[in-house]
Every structure is written in C-alpha cells, then in structure tokens.
Design an enzyme around this catalytic site. Sequence first.
Site: not given
Length: 157
Positions: A123, A111
Amino acid sequence: MDATIDIGLARADEASAIAVHSRDLVEHGLDWRWKPGRLRRAIAARDTNVAVARHDGRLAGFGVMQYFDEEAHLCLLAVLPAWQRRGIGAALVGWLETAALEAGIGVIRLEARRRNAVARAFYRRLGYDEVTLSTGYYAPDEDAVRLAKDLWLAPPG
Ligand SMILES: CC(C)(COP(=O)(O)OP(=O)(O)OC[C@H]1O[C@@H](n2cnc3c(N)ncnc32)[C@H](O)[C@@H]1OP(=O)(O)O)[C@@H](O)C(=O)NCCC(=O)NCCS
C-alpha cells in the site's frame, strides 16, 4: 501486468471461491466474516464493487470496495499466491480507484494488520499513507494500521 489477466466485476457464482480465498489469505486466524452469502450480497450491492482478476476465466485475485458519498473503503484485497508479485494487486486497486474517481470520490481508506509487512509495503508503494494505529482492531492481539490515499493528489497509476 500479464496481458492474459482480465479485470472486471465479479459474478455471483464466484462468491464462494472469493470467500474461501478471503478466509485463507486475508482472514486466517480471525473469525471468518467474508462468507459466500456476504460476498453474494456485496456483488449485488449498488454501493459496492467486487472486482476480480481472471486468467483464462479462472480467479487470480479480487478486491472489494464500498463507496460512500465522499470516501470509499477498500474492504478486502488478495491475489492468489501463484499470481502474486506480477502487478495484479496494483491493477485491482487501480481499477477500484478509477471507479471511485469516476463516482466523484477522492479519498480511499483501508485497514491492514500491523504485522502484515507485505501489505503495508504494497500500500505504501501505491501511495497510501499510514494514518493511525488501531489497537485490538481485528482481535485482542491483532492490531490494525489505518491507511488513506487522496486520489486528487495521487491519481491511479
Ligand atoms: C498484498 C497483495 C494483495 C499484493 O498483491 P500483488 O499482486 O502480489 O502485488 P503487486 O505485484 O501488484 O505489487 C506491487 C508492489 O507492491 C510491493 N510488494 C508487493 N508484494 C511485496 C512483497 N512480498 N514484499 C515487498 N513488497 C511487495 C512492491 O513494491 C510491488 O512492486 P514491485 O513488484 O515492482 O517491486 C498480495 O501479497 C496478497 O494477496 N497478500 C495476501 C493477502 C493480503 O495480505 N491482503 C491485504 C490485506 S489488507
């Protein structure tokens, strides 16, 4: 990445420094969850890798990944500000992903704060897909995006 950077498993005596950097770089504005005791337990745990990047023996970054039967969870990741944007974050994630693959694990989940545009760009660059939005995940006014990567489709670079 800088050839003077080494990546390996954290030692117990690095738990406090990692915890303080987690508080300041990752958990700022939230309750401090990754305190020294939790880091020490993670370093000792068989199902968790706490990886650190060191320059001349000094901490430059860290990542914590917990491994389950078929998936792994990247719980924590940070690179100290002086060392950012030199490939250390990508190298830490690659090291942890390689360990997951060696354990037969193909899916990594994590997360990130919805408002953390840098982490989301990072990411995405490493091949993670934003899967869902989790409203109020960290705090009532702090949402999360959940991301995932299939290592069989996109192996560590
Ligand atoms: C996110 C973080 C770990 C990235 O670590 P890093 O070592 O600086 O990242 P890298 O140098 O490996 O970057 C790899 C790629 O990610 C992307 N990226 C990294 N930082 C970026 C930034 N500030 N802006 C845009 N893209 C970025 C780029 O595509 C970069 O490749 P490039 O430099 O060739 O363009 C680091 O910024 C950090 O510690 N931030 C504070 C803590 C945090 O947000 N942790 C994540 C919580 S989920």
